[in-house]
Design an enzyme around this catalytic site. Structure first.
Site, short mmCIF file in Angstrom:
data_model
loop_
_atom_site.label_atom_id
_atom_site.label_comp_id
_atom_site.label_asym_id
_atom_site.label_seq_id
_atom_site.Cartn_x
_atom_site.Cartn_y
_atom_site.Cartn_z
CG ASP A 30 -1.76 1.19 1.39
OD1 ASP A 30 -2.31 1.66 0.38
OD2 ASP A 30 -1.86 1.70 2.53
CG ASP A 48 -2.06 7.47 0.36
OD1 ASP A 48 -1.64 8.63 0.37
OD2 ASP A 48 -2.51 6.91 -0.66
#
Length: 404
Positions: free
Chosen positions: A182, A184
């Protein structure tokens, strides 16, 4: 009893380490003509512990005397134990358990060791993976299947405030794998959409929706479209300014750099925006990137995304597609994420790691890392801090010296 002839002898030496100790004791074994069945040696703070299992010669007491004389000459202590078995293989149900603490207290290690014993498992070997900026210890465990051991140790780790990972002791830990991350609040600190929202004067509203979406309280696609709509009219140049303001998670470059040297492949899969993630991938040398594309007309954001939204299911699908493209199985993938929209991806991977994640994500993942250093994940893969620093030094990278 002392006259009974043993089949094996276990010789254990302890004392101050210095060059020549191991060679001297093996010269003594060689003179007796014995076979070496097993050996383990560690050096802890310049203190040596050497254990050797050998076949017992006909005159085993003579060897015992010779070993004792050699130990006395070397200034170390020795213990000779007689055995009736030979070099038996370790029990089935083998795991690597990685324990991480900052700090790692003795009470926490005691609790973990207690739960391992309660489960009927045995600690065969202990190795330090790092002493700074976290303490990481790798335990080789046998006797209980990893699937049984993992929830027991995860619950104890949560009580002790430490991180723990339980992985099968198989070849996958040594093979080339695909790492899917991922972006953020994982690869980078903070949320890009909130940084963009600051230009539209709506950062508090967007931050609130983001928090609820990451906690699984809102449908991700619906929440994304509603947040992006608030960005209508923001100049596209804001994307460049946001990119320049991005701060990587500590250890992110180290993680990618070290594993790329070992042949690993990397992918980033984000519910954020390709205008940011594609540049991150190019900067870090990441092989694959998938994210949402913001629509831009006449130099401004329209408040819409182009094409399908990369949501929870989309992240897992991306992992499968990237793995197929590389030619590895899903079992050879590692996924790292922090939010509810990462859950399918974490579950699809052979090893799902919750990184500074929400509680529901930690509970569902195979492992949880709650220290703010992304390269801590290297310890889960059997790579020590000393190996990292040596590889970086050989490549010309200078790492700060740890405290004594």
């Amino acid at each position: 009893m002392d006259d009974e002839h043993p089949r094996t002898l276990l010789i254990t030496l302890t004392g101050k380490d210095r060059p020549g100790v191991t060679s001297a004791i093996f010269a003594t074994f060689a003179a007796a003509g014995v076979e070496v069945l097993d050996i383990e040696q560690i050096v802890l703070r310049r203190r040596l512990v050497l254990g050797v299992l050998v076949t017992a010669p006909r005159d085993w007491k003579k060897l015992r005397r010779a070993v004792s004389e050699t130990a006395e000459r070397l200034g170390v202590q020795v213990e000779v134990e007689r055995g009736q078995g030979d070099n038996r293989p370790r029990r089935i149900g083998r795991s690597h358990v990685t324990v991480i603490g900052a700090p790692l207290k003795a009470s926490a290690m005691s609790a973990i060791a207690g739960r391992i014993a309660d489960a009927g498992a045995n600690i065969d070997r202990i190795e330090r993976m790092a002493r700074y900026p976290v303490t990481a210890i790798d335990l080789a465990i046998s006797g209980v299947e990893p699937e049984i051991l993992r929830p027991i140790l995860a619950a104890e780790a949560a009580r002790q405030g430490i991180d723990i990972a339980v992985q099968p002791a198989n070849l996958l830990r040594r093979s080339m794998r695909l790492i899917v991350m991922d972006v953020d609040s994982t690869l980078i600190q903070g949320e890009v959409i909130e940084m963009l929202a600051a230009y539209a004067g709506c950062e508090p509203q967007v931050a609130e929706v983001t928090a609820r979406a990451m906690a699984g309280e809102l449908d991700f696609e619906e929440s994304l479209r509603s947040r992006v709509a608030l960005l209508e009219g923001v100049p596209a140049t804001a994307l460049d300014e946001v990119y320049e303001a991005i701060t990587l998670a500590p250890g992110a470059r180290t993680l990618v750099r070290i594993l790329r040297r070992l042949g690993y492949r990397f992918a980033i899969v984000s519910g954020g925006f390709s205008q940011i993630t594609d540049r991150l991938a190019a900067d870090l040398g990441i092989h694959y990137s998938r994210a949402n594309e913001l629509e831009i007309l006449d130099g401004v954001l329209t408040g819409r995304v182009i094409g399908d939204v990369v949501d929870r299911a989309g992240k897992a699908q991306a992992l499968r597609e990237f793995a197929a493209d590389i030619g590895v199985t899903e079992a050879a993938t590692i996924a790292i994420g922090d939010g509810a929209n990462d859950l399918d991806m974490l579950n699809a991977a052979g090893l799902g790691i919750a990184y500074n994640a929400k509680a529901m994500v930690r509970d569902a993942a195979d492992a949880a890392v709650n220290v703010p250093y992304l390269d801590t994940i290297l310890y889960l893969l059997g790579i020590s801090r000393e190996e990292i620093e040596a590889a970086d030094a050989a490549a010309g990278f200078v790492t700060p010296a740890p405290p004594i």
